[in-house]
Scaffold this motif. Structure first.
Motif, PDB file in Angstrom:
ATOM      1  N   ASP A 125       9.544  -8.269   1.636  1.00 41.83           N
ATOM      2  CA  ASP A 125       9.263  -7.606   0.365  1.00 41.83           C
ATOM      3  C   ASP A 125      10.396  -6.627   0.097  1.00 41.83           C
ATOM      4  O   ASP A 125      10.740  -5.832   0.964  1.00 41.83           O
ATOM      5  CB  ASP A 125       7.935  -6.860   0.470  1.00 41.83           C
ATOM      6  CG  ASP A 125       7.502  -6.241  -0.841  1.00 41.83           C
ATOM      7  OD1 ASP A 125       6.951  -6.978  -1.680  1.00 41.83           O
ATOM      8  OD2 ASP A 125       7.718  -5.033  -1.039  1.00 41.83           O
ATOM      9  N   ASP A 129       8.984   1.271  -2.761  1.00 40.63           N
ATOM     10  CA  ASP A 129       7.728   2.056  -2.727  1.00 40.63           C
ATOM     11  C   ASP A 129       7.318   2.545  -1.340  1.00 40.63           C
ATOM     12  O   ASP A 129       6.765   3.639  -1.217  1.00 40.63           O
ATOM     13  CB  ASP A 129       6.578   1.264  -3.372  1.00 40.63           C
ATOM     14  CG  ASP A 129       6.362  -0.113  -2.753  1.00 40.63           C
ATOM     15  OD1 ASP A 129       7.328  -0.678  -2.216  1.00 40.63           O
ATOM     16  OD2 ASP A 129       5.233  -0.619  -2.818  1.00 40.63           O
ATOM     17  N   ASP A 137       8.594   1.969  -6.953  1.00 43.56           N
ATOM     18  CA  ASP A 137       9.453   0.885  -6.480  1.00 43.56           C
ATOM     19  C   ASP A 137      10.931   1.161  -6.753  1.00 43.56           C
ATOM     20  O   ASP A 137      11.803   0.418  -6.289  1.00 43.56           O
ATOM     21  CB  ASP A 137       9.050  -0.440  -7.148  1.00 43.56           C
ATOM     22  CG  ASP A 137       7.666  -0.899  -6.696  1.00 43.56           C
ATOM     23  OD1 ASP A 137       6.967  -0.112  -6.038  1.00 43.56           O
ATOM     24  OD2 ASP A 137       7.284  -2.037  -7.006  1.00 43.56           O
ATOM     25  N   SER A 172      10.044  -7.492  -5.157  1.00 46.64           N
ATOM     26  CA  SER A 172       8.763  -7.256  -5.831  1.00 46.64           C
ATOM     27  C   SER A 172       8.825  -6.047  -6.747  1.00 46.64           C
ATOM     28  O   SER A 172       7.814  -5.563  -7.223  1.00 46.64           O
ATOM     29  CB  SER A 172       7.663  -7.035  -4.786  1.00 46.64           C
ATOM     30  OG  SER A 172       7.825  -5.778  -4.162  1.00 46.64           O
ATOM     31  N   LYS A 202       5.115 -10.109 -12.388  1.00 39.41           N
ATOM     32  CA  LYS A 202       4.252  -9.200 -11.630  1.00 39.41           C
ATOM     33  C   LYS A 202       3.650  -8.187 -12.588  1.00 39.41           C
ATOM     34  O   LYS A 202       4.370  -7.454 -13.274  1.00 39.41           O
ATOM     35  CB  LYS A 202       5.064  -8.494 -10.543  1.00 39.41           C
ATOM     36  CG  LYS A 202       4.247  -7.472  -9.775  1.00 39.41           C
ATOM     37  CD  LYS A 202       4.984  -6.933  -8.573  1.00 39.41           C
ATOM     38  CE  LYS A 202       4.156  -5.867  -7.884  1.00 39.41           C
ATOM     39  NZ  LYS A 202       4.817  -5.363  -6.676  1.00 39.41           N
ATOM     40  N   PHE A 211      -3.992  -2.653  -1.102  1.00 40.49           N
ATOM     41  CA  PHE A 211      -2.656  -2.793  -0.502  1.00 40.49           C
ATOM     42  C   PHE A 211      -1.977  -1.430  -0.408  1.00 40.49           C
ATOM     43  O   PHE A 211      -1.338  -1.106   0.594  1.00 40.49           O
ATOM     44  CB  PHE A 211      -1.806  -3.744  -1.345  1.00 40.49           C
ATOM     45  CG  PHE A 211      -0.351  -3.846  -0.934  1.00 40.49           C
ATOM     46  CD1 PHE A 211       0.079  -4.870  -0.107  1.00 40.49           C
ATOM     47  CD2 PHE A 211       0.589  -2.924  -1.397  1.00 40.49           C
ATOM     48  CE1 PHE A 211       1.425  -4.971   0.256  1.00 40.49           C
ATOM     49  CE2 PHE A 211       1.928  -3.019  -1.040  1.00 40.49           C
ATOM     50  CZ  PHE A 211       2.350  -4.051  -0.218  1.00 40.49           C
ATOM     51  N   ARG A 212      -2.101  -0.638  -1.456  1.00 38.59           N
ATOM     52  CA  ARG A 212      -1.434   0.669  -1.430  1.00 38.59           C
ATOM     53  C   ARG A 212      -2.020   1.545  -0.336  1.00 38.59           C
ATOM     54  O   ARG A 212      -1.313   2.349   0.265  1.00 38.59           O
ATOM     55  CB  ARG A 212      -1.494   1.319  -2.819  1.00 38.59           C
ATOM     56  CG  ARG A 212      -0.617   0.556  -3.816  1.00 38.59           C
ATOM     57  CD  ARG A 212      -0.600   1.155  -5.215  1.00 38.59           C
ATOM     58  NE  ARG A 212       0.065   0.251  -6.157  1.00 38.59           N
ATOM     59  CZ  ARG A 212      -0.020   0.334  -7.476  1.00 38.59           C
ATOM     60  NH1 ARG A 212      -0.738   1.293  -8.039  1.00 38.59           N
ATOM     61  NH2 ARG A 212       0.617  -0.517  -8.249  1.00 38.59           N
ATOM     62  N   LYS A 225       2.797   2.289 -12.701  1.00 37.80           N
ATOM     63  CA  LYS A 225       4.004   1.462 -12.632  1.00 37.80           C
ATOM     64  C   LYS A 225       4.232   0.677 -13.925  1.00 37.80           C
ATOM     65  O   LYS A 225       4.921  -0.350 -13.923  1.00 37.80           O
ATOM     66  CB  LYS A 225       3.903   0.520 -11.412  1.00 37.80           C
ATOM     67  CG  LYS A 225       3.788   1.259 -10.076  1.00 37.80           C
ATOM     68  CD  LYS A 225       3.987   0.335  -8.876  1.00 37.80           C
ATOM     69  CE  LYS A 225       3.945   1.113  -7.563  1.00 37.80           C
ATOM     70  NZ  LYS A 225       4.236   0.266  -6.381  1.00 37.80           N
ATOM     71  N   GLN A 229       6.279  -2.846 -14.185  1.00 31.48           N
ATOM     72  CA  GLN A 229       5.413  -4.020 -14.019  1.00 31.48           C
ATOM     73  C   GLN A 229       4.843  -4.423 -15.380  1.00 31.48           C
ATOM     74  O   GLN A 229       4.758  -3.616 -16.300  1.00 31.48           O
ATOM     75  CB  GLN A 229       4.297  -3.697 -13.021  1.00 31.48           C
ATOM     76  CG  GLN A 229       4.876  -3.347 -11.644  1.00 31.48           C
ATOM     77  CD  GLN A 229       3.817  -3.048 -10.598  1.00 31.48           C
ATOM     78  OE1 GLN A 229       2.646  -2.873 -10.912  1.00 31.48           O
ATOM     79  NE2 GLN A 229       4.244  -2.978  -9.345  1.00 31.48           N
ATOM     80  N   LYS A 256       1.777 -12.785  -9.967  1.00 31.91           N
ATOM     81  CA  LYS A 256       1.014 -11.818  -9.173  1.00 31.91           C
ATOM     82  C   LYS A 256       0.346 -10.802 -10.074  1.00 31.91           C
ATOM     83  O   LYS A 256       1.030 -10.264 -10.949  1.00 31.91           O
ATOM     84  CB  LYS A 256       1.994 -11.125  -8.226  1.00 31.91           C
ATOM     85  CG  LYS A 256       1.392 -10.026  -7.397  1.00 31.91           C
ATOM     86  CD  LYS A 256       2.455  -9.390  -6.572  1.00 31.91           C
ATOM     87  CE  LYS A 256       1.820  -8.246  -5.803  1.00 31.91           C
ATOM     88  NZ  LYS A 256       2.785  -7.473  -5.104  1.00 31.91           N
ATOM     89  N   VAL A 281      -3.851 -11.172  -4.312  1.00 29.33           N
ATOM     90  CA  VAL A 281      -3.523  -9.837  -3.798  1.00 29.33           C
ATOM     91  C   VAL A 281      -4.720  -9.175  -3.119  1.00 29.33           C
ATOM     92  O   VAL A 281      -5.848  -9.697  -3.119  1.00 29.33           O
ATOM     93  CB  VAL A 281      -2.947  -8.933  -4.916  1.00 29.33           C
ATOM     94  CG1 VAL A 281      -1.673  -9.532  -5.497  1.00 29.33           C
ATOM     95  CG2 VAL A 281      -3.990  -8.659  -5.999  1.00 29.33           C
ATOM     96  N   SER A 282      -4.431  -7.985  -2.599  1.00 30.57           N
ATOM     97  CA  SER A 282      -5.404  -7.267  -1.773  1.00 30.57           C
ATOM     98  C   SER A 282      -6.757  -7.090  -2.459  1.00 30.57           C
ATOM     99  O   SER A 282      -7.803  -7.289  -1.838  1.00 30.57           O
ATOM    100  CB  SER A 282      -4.814  -5.907  -1.386  1.00 30.57           C
ATOM    101  OG  SER A 282      -4.433  -5.175  -2.545  1.00 30.57           O
ATOM    102  N   TYR A 321      -4.263 -13.229   2.218  1.00 32.52           N
ATOM    103  CA  TYR A 321      -4.695 -12.593   3.470  1.00 32.52           C
ATOM    104  C   TYR A 321      -5.709 -13.463   4.203  1.00 32.52           C
ATOM    105  O   TYR A 321      -6.010 -13.233   5.352  1.00 32.52           O
ATOM    106  CB  TYR A 321      -5.273 -11.201   3.170  1.00 32.52           C
ATOM    107  CG  TYR A 321      -4.262 -10.316   2.484  1.00 32.52           C
ATOM    108  CD1 TYR A 321      -3.256  -9.691   3.215  1.00 32.52           C
ATOM    109  CD2 TYR A 321      -4.265 -10.140   1.097  1.00 32.52           C
ATOM    110  CE1 TYR A 321      -2.292  -8.912   2.593  1.00 32.52           C
ATOM    111  CE2 TYR A 321      -3.314  -9.361   0.462  1.00 32.52           C
ATOM    112  CZ  TYR A 321      -2.329  -8.754   1.210  1.00 32.52           C
ATOM    113  OH  TYR A 321      -1.364  -8.000   0.587  1.00 32.52           O
TER     114      TYR A 321
HETATM  115  C1  PBG Z   1       5.281  -3.372  -3.561  1.00 28.62           C
HETATM  116  C2  PBG Z   1       4.192  -4.388  -3.541  1.00 28.62           C
HETATM  117  C3  PBG Z   1       2.856  -4.247  -3.957  1.00 28.62           C
HETATM  118  C4  PBG Z   1       2.205  -5.413  -3.563  1.00 28.62           C
HETATM  119  C5  PBG Z   1       3.153  -6.233  -2.966  1.00 28.62           C
HETATM  120  N1  PBG Z   1       4.378  -5.595  -2.980  1.00 28.62           N
HETATM  121  C6  PBG Z   1       2.142  -3.109  -4.578  1.00 28.62           C
HETATM  122  C7  PBG Z   1       2.582  -2.546  -5.845  1.00 28.62           C
HETATM  123  O1  PBG Z   1       3.374  -3.115  -6.588  1.00 28.62           O
HETATM  124  O2  PBG Z   1       2.123  -1.444  -6.121  1.00 28.62           O
HETATM  125  C8  PBG Z   1       0.739  -5.682  -3.731  1.00 28.62           C
HETATM  126  C9  PBG Z   1       0.147  -6.717  -2.828  1.00 28.62           C
HETATM  127  C10 PBG Z   1      -1.337  -6.698  -2.738  1.00 28.62           C
HETATM  128  O3  PBG Z   1      -2.037  -5.975  -3.480  1.00 28.62           O
HETATM  129  O4  PBG Z   1      -1.861  -7.439  -1.896  1.00 28.62           O
HETATM  130  N2  PBG Z   1       6.097  -3.344  -4.620  1.00 28.62           N
END
Ligand code: PBG
Length: 334
Positions: A125, A129, A137, A172, A202, A211-212, A225, A229, A256, A281-282, A321
């Motif tokens: 990645d 961030d 980021d 990313s 994204k 994730f954060r 963001k 984003q 994403k 994602v998470s 995951y």
């Molecule tokens: C970092 C990044 C993020 C994710 C992947 N790379 C978080 C964000 O952009 O804040 C999220 C992945 C997830 O939620 O599983 N730039």
């Protein structure tokens, strides 16, 4: 006189759903081990396997325990992992210098995985961030996330990952021009075969919350963001981003999050025919996992159905995951 139409009902679509054999015969899509990319979290230390409260079943691991987990994943048939670092306040600085330190946890993990399991494809990645004092980021100057100075740092970060042995670089960050800049730098450094999987479309999503927490960025992040984003309302813009990233040298592209953006996956695949991936994602993971843990849904079925949806939407593969759970289930049903 010829009848003008066949007798009712003209078409019985239930015929081809009548039993498992015929359903298998007419099945249009399937999920295979080779479709999976497993995202993993690495942190400093030794012997660490630390649960992430907002992502039940997902661990932060130190390099040694991560290598063991990736070896297990390889034995299950998983072919690709994506490494994310957990960082503490001590790793976060204004200049984000830890991001391109050859000895940071990510780069040590990449090297250790490639040494222990050479056939494992390792993805990374690229974004500031996890090393940025404010969780963004990119660099922040007077409240603005600045583009071009950030791209210079992202190039250094990507090069350090390639030096460590990464096969696929995954930017990313959503800065403009980073794919071309990273491609140029990789070529100049002789990394001709290192691939780029661009997080091209994204979105600024609520689904990144867990994730954060996992990477330690939640408490650091100031503001949102949305200036880099994408707006969740947009679809045509995703096609422009993918076209741009492919023209700058991306080998593969990603959409994403995944489930709320299946329409984007389909449009991207139809428009470009390039290798297309979705990131489940998470937040998507934790919704399914959380509901299953409560007994509200059948977790295994919901997991398989959600991931098959990406194949149906045109994706070649999925970052999820659930990858080890899917692999175990596929082995059981084989
Ligand atoms: C970092 C990044 C993020 C994710 C992947 N790379 C978080 C964000 O952009 O804040 C999220 C992945 C997830 O939620 O599983 N730039």
């Amino acid at each position: 006189m010829q009848p003008v139409h066949a007798p009712f009902p003209a078409t019985r679509l239930r015929r081809t759903r009548a039993n498992a054999g015929i359903r298998a015969l007419v099945r249009e899509n399937d999920l295979q081990l080779g479709d999976l990319i497993w995202p993993v979290f690495v942190r400093e230390g030794e012997g660490v396997e630390e649960p992430i409260p907002s992502m039940p079943g997902v661990m932060r691991r130190s390099v040694d325990t991560l290598v063991a987990a990736v070896r297990e994943a390889a034995d299950l048939g998983i072919g690709t992992v994506c490494v994310f670092p957990y960082t503490g306040p001590e790793d976060r600085t204004e200049d984000c210098a830890r991001a391109w330190d050859p000895q940071n946890a990510t780069n040590r993990a990449i090297a250790a995985i490639k040494e222990a399991i050479p056939q494992m494809v390792v993805m990374t990645d690229v974004a500031l961030d996890t090393y940025n004092i404010n969780g963004h980021d990119g660099f922040v100057e007077n409240g603005i996330i600045v583009n071009d100075r950030t791209v210079e740092a992202l190039v250094k970060m990507a090069l350090a990952q390639a030096e460590a042995g990464a096969d696929i670089i995954g930017p990313s960050d959503m800065m403009d021009g980073r794919i071309g800049a990273i491609r140029d730098a990789l070529e100049q450094a002789g990394h001709h075969d290192v691939m780029i999987l661009s997080y091209a479309a994204k979105y600024a999503s609520a689904f990144y919350g867990p994730f954060r927490d996992a990477v330690g960025a939640s408490s650091a992040l100031t503001g949102d963001k949305k200036t880099y984003q994408m707006d969740p309302a947009n679809s045509d813009e995703a096609l422009r981003l993918v076209a741009r990233d492919l023209s700058e040298g991306a080998d593969m592209v990603m959409v994403k999050p995944g489930m709320p953006y299946l329409d984007i996956c389909r449009r991207v695949k139809d428009a470009f025919g390039a290798p297309t991936f979705a990131y489940q994602v998470s937040g998507e993971y934790s919704m399914i996992r959380g509901a299953a843990d409560q007994g509200w849904i059948d977790g295994e079925r919901a997991m398989m159905e959600s991931i098959l949806a990406f194949k149906r939407a045109g994706c070649d593969g999925v970052l999820t995951y659930f990858a080890p759970d899917v692999a175990r289930l596929l082995a059981k049903s084989a």
